[in-house]
Design a protein around this motif. Structure first.
Motif, PDB file in Angstrom:
ATOM      1  N   ARG A 126      41.499  39.671  41.495  1.00  0.00           N
ATOM      2  CA  ARG A 126      40.083  39.771  41.867  1.00  0.00           C
ATOM      3  C   ARG A 126      39.856  41.127  42.539  1.00  0.00           C
ATOM      4  O   ARG A 126      40.463  41.414  43.579  1.00  0.00           O
ATOM      5  N   PRO A 137      40.452  30.039  40.134  1.00  0.00           N
ATOM      6  CA  PRO A 137      39.876  29.650  41.430  1.00  0.00           C
ATOM      7  C   PRO A 137      38.362  29.504  41.332  1.00  0.00           C
ATOM      8  O   PRO A 137      37.679  30.315  40.701  1.00  0.00           O
ATOM      9  N   MET A 179      36.570  29.990  45.957  1.00  0.00           N
ATOM     10  CA  MET A 179      37.611  30.296  46.929  1.00  0.00           C
ATOM     11  C   MET A 179      37.392  31.705  47.473  1.00  0.00           C
ATOM     12  O   MET A 179      37.192  32.652  46.721  1.00  0.00           O
ATOM     13  N   ASN A 182      38.387  35.248  49.722  1.00  0.00           N
ATOM     14  CA  ASN A 182      39.500  36.181  49.591  1.00  0.00           C
ATOM     15  C   ASN A 182      40.718  35.737  50.400  1.00  0.00           C
ATOM     16  O   ASN A 182      41.853  35.862  49.948  1.00  0.00           O
ATOM     17  N   GLN A 192      41.573  32.664  51.257  1.00  0.00           N
ATOM     18  CA  GLN A 192      42.188  31.500  50.610  1.00  0.00           C
ATOM     19  C   GLN A 192      42.934  31.902  49.356  1.00  0.00           C
ATOM     20  O   GLN A 192      44.060  31.441  49.105  1.00  0.00           O
ATOM     21  N   LEU A 193      42.345  32.769  48.560  1.00  0.00           N
ATOM     22  CA  LEU A 193      42.997  33.222  47.337  1.00  0.00           C
ATOM     23  C   LEU A 193      44.299  33.948  47.650  1.00  0.00           C
ATOM     24  O   LEU A 193      45.331  33.714  47.009  1.00  0.00           O
ATOM     25  N   PHE A 219      47.246  33.010  39.304  1.00  0.00           N
ATOM     26  CA  PHE A 219      45.806  32.870  39.122  1.00  0.00           C
ATOM     27  C   PHE A 219      45.343  33.665  37.904  1.00  0.00           C
ATOM     28  O   PHE A 219      45.974  34.647  37.495  1.00  0.00           O
TER      29      PHE A 219
END
Length: 596
Positions: free
Chosen positions: A73, A505, A508, A510, A512-513, A524
């Motif tokens: 991400r 995800p 969610m 940042n 948590q990811l 992911f």
């Protein structure tokens, strides 16, 4: 006596500018900086997000270093410089310390750099002629170097005394780098007063580094502040800043943009990342909102205690010399930073630390002008506040350890359901040592009654250090348990099937990811990767996702952090839907022929 000196409101003798014992000053700085950095997990929210970017850089390739991301991400909220330093620390020391502790070595470097720049900026300002104390006819006034060093010691103590710096100054966030570069820019402006070329180089380096660690708006605002300071304070060499500092800053930023554009595997992806980086600032700064202003009004003054009242007194006490460098330079940066703070659509206390370096330098020049009543008020307030806080921390820890009083112990464990308390002798010894040091500092301050100008902030700085150290020794396991995603991420990883393609995800953040990717080693993917697992973060149960043709999402795991009741994670697996069997049609009984 020069006219500049005659307008100074300061009347001191040489005895008032004695240097703070170097051992005490260094001990406070080192202990304050080291404690709380190691032996813990990345904490929600900004700390875990910053670590996630650093870990991705350290374990990824060139594309990750050019365009920082968290598990794929893109992270375009801030520039990459602070993450580069953290990723480098993980690469160098991660095998020895572990990735989380190694990443916080970058925080330690930025912390010491901030302390150094604040000290030297105040020292150089304190040596200038216009700020020197009143010159007596028969001598006895302090030497300029001694006076500057006493002011610099006071500025550093004021910075360390800020209550809010303790937590935010020990996280792996871009702001710890930004505050260091703001202090560097202030030092460069001060240095340019007597060495224009060298000072302009420092300013250019600070602006370029600040842009690479934040976004374009913050360095632009500070450069405007430098121009305003130059217009107000004539000794500032504006021409050198424009011809040396500004081109250097543009060259630094341009080098990263060019490397990102030409080094990216896909030019469109690089352009999209750069565009997102510039747009985030425009979305973040859009004018004050009632929500952000309310948050600032409720939290800023406690966060920046005791620096803000002392800084306000400096502005008042030097009212005849507000165009002088020691007032104009830090005040110009402070006003522009505060304007940016109130212009945010969603304010957070992580942005508060950006104001501390110029505020601490400005506040240092209030120390020689404080009245005896103000000094006593600051001392006794800090003494009562931190003594009560330290006693409360010890009392709650004893209740948690021994179970007595039972009502207090139950209330503590009710906040941390599932936490297993363990007794660590080394942590208790460290807390006892720092508590004893606190008692000795208070006893020394009250019994000796020193006359030096830094005396009003010794107890405040020592108290903040006491507060932070005992919290990070006695309560570190409890705090870590309440602020980490380790357990829930590992539980989610155990629920994954042995073979899966990727996890997408949903809702969610940042932090948590990053935590699920690091602690759970979860692979992911994005919306276009065709993932067969969904990991969704919900406050309430919205039901299973919509089914696909011949496939359905089946819930395989559900969990949350025990200390947080407002979040819940649900994991779904894409499985083949069972065939729909039409119910048999009811048959009418055959009518038998009528018997004759």
């Amino acid at each position: 006596m020069s006219p500049a000196k005659s307008s100074s409101p300061v009347q001191l003798t040489a005895a008032n500018t004695g240097a703070l014992p170097r051992v005490l000053l260094l001990a406070i700085c080192v202990v304050y900086g080291l404690v709380g950095l190691f032996g813990r997990d990345p904490w929600k929210n900004e700390d875990a997000a910053g670590f996630g970017v650093m870990w991705q850089l350290a374990s990824g390739g060139t594309q990750d270093w050019l365009m920082p991301n968290i598990a794929g991400r893109p992270f375009g909220e801030d520039g990459p410089l602070v993450f580069w330093v953290g990723g480098l620390m993980i690469k160098l020391f991660g095998g020895w310390l572990g990735a989380p502790d190694a990443s916080r070595l970058s925080t330690l470097l930025f912390y010491f750099a901030t302390c150094a720049f604040v000290w030297y900026a105040t020292y150089l300002l304190g040596r200038r002629d216009e700020v020197q104390p009143f010159a007596y006819a028969f001598g006895g006034q302090p030497d300029a170097r001694d006076y500057g060093r006493a002011l610099a010691d006071g500025a550093l103590l004021i910075l360390l005394a800020c209550v809010g710096l303790a937590m935010r100054g020990h996280e792996t966030t871009p702001q710890v780098g930004q505050v260091s570069f703001i202090a560097m820019m202030l030092y460069g402006l001060v240095r340019s007063l007597d060495k224009p070329v060298q000072g302009s180089l420092w300013v250019g380096l600070a602006l370029g580094a600040l842009c690479l660690s934040s976004g374009p708006i913050l360095p632009i605002a500070l450069f405007v502040a430098a121009i305003v300071a130059g217009a107000v304070c004539k000794p500032v060499p504006l021409r050198k800043l424009l011809t040396i500092g500004l081109p250097l800053a543009l060259a630094i930023v341009g080098a990263w943009l060019a490397a990102t554009y030409f080094g990216a595997a896909e030019r469109d992806e690089a352009v999209s990342f750069i565009r997102e980086w510039t747009r985030y600032d425009r979305r973040n700064y859009g004018g004050p909102s009632s929500q952000s202003l309310g948050f600032i009004a409720r939290n800023f003054f406690l966060f920046s205690w005791p620096v803000w009242p002392i800084a306000a007194w400096a502005w008042f006490s030097w009212r005849g010399m507000r165009r002088a460098a020691h007032i104009a330079l830090p005040l110009s940066l402070l006003l522009l930073l505060f304007l940016l703070l109130v212009s945010q659509r969603q304010a957070g206390d992580v942005q508060f630390i950006l104001l501390l370096p110029p505020m601490a330098v400005l506040a240092a020049f209030a120390l020689p002008t404080l009245t005896r009543g103000a000094i006593n008020a600051i001392d006794w307030f800090a003494l009562l506040l931190f003594t009560i806080f330290g006693g409360t921390v010890w009392f709650l820890w004893i209740a948690k350890t021994t179970g007595w009083p039972p009502k207090i112990a139950n209330n503590v464990f009710r906040q941390l359901p599932g936490f297993q308390h363990s007794f660590t002798i080394s942590a208790v010894i460290c807390a006892l040592i720092v508590t004893a040091c606190w008692v000795l500092v208070v006893r020394w301050r009250l019994s000796r009654a020193p006359k030096q100008i830094w005396r009003p902030v010794v107890i405040s700085a020592a108290g903040t250090t006491l507060m932070w150290v005992i919290a990070m020794t006695l309560w570190l396991p409890s705090i870590n348990y309440g602020k980490t995603y380790r357990d829930v991420a590992q539980a989610a990883a155990l629920a994954l099937p042995p073979t899966y393609q990727c996890v997408q995800p949903i809702r969610m953040g940042n932090a948590q990811l990053a935590s699920f990717a690091y602690f759970g080693h979860i692979r992911f993917g994005g919306p276009n990767d065709g993932c067969d697992i969904l990991l969704r973060h919900d406050a309430v149960d919205y039901g299973a996702p919509s089914n696909l043709s011949h496939y359905e999402w089946r819930l395989i795991w559900e969990g949350r952090r025990p200390a947080d009741r407002d979040e819940r994670f649900r994991m779904y697996r894409l499985v083949e839907a069972p065939p729909v069997v039409a119910p048999p049609h009811p048959t009418r009984p055959r009518r038998l022929p009528r018997q004759p």
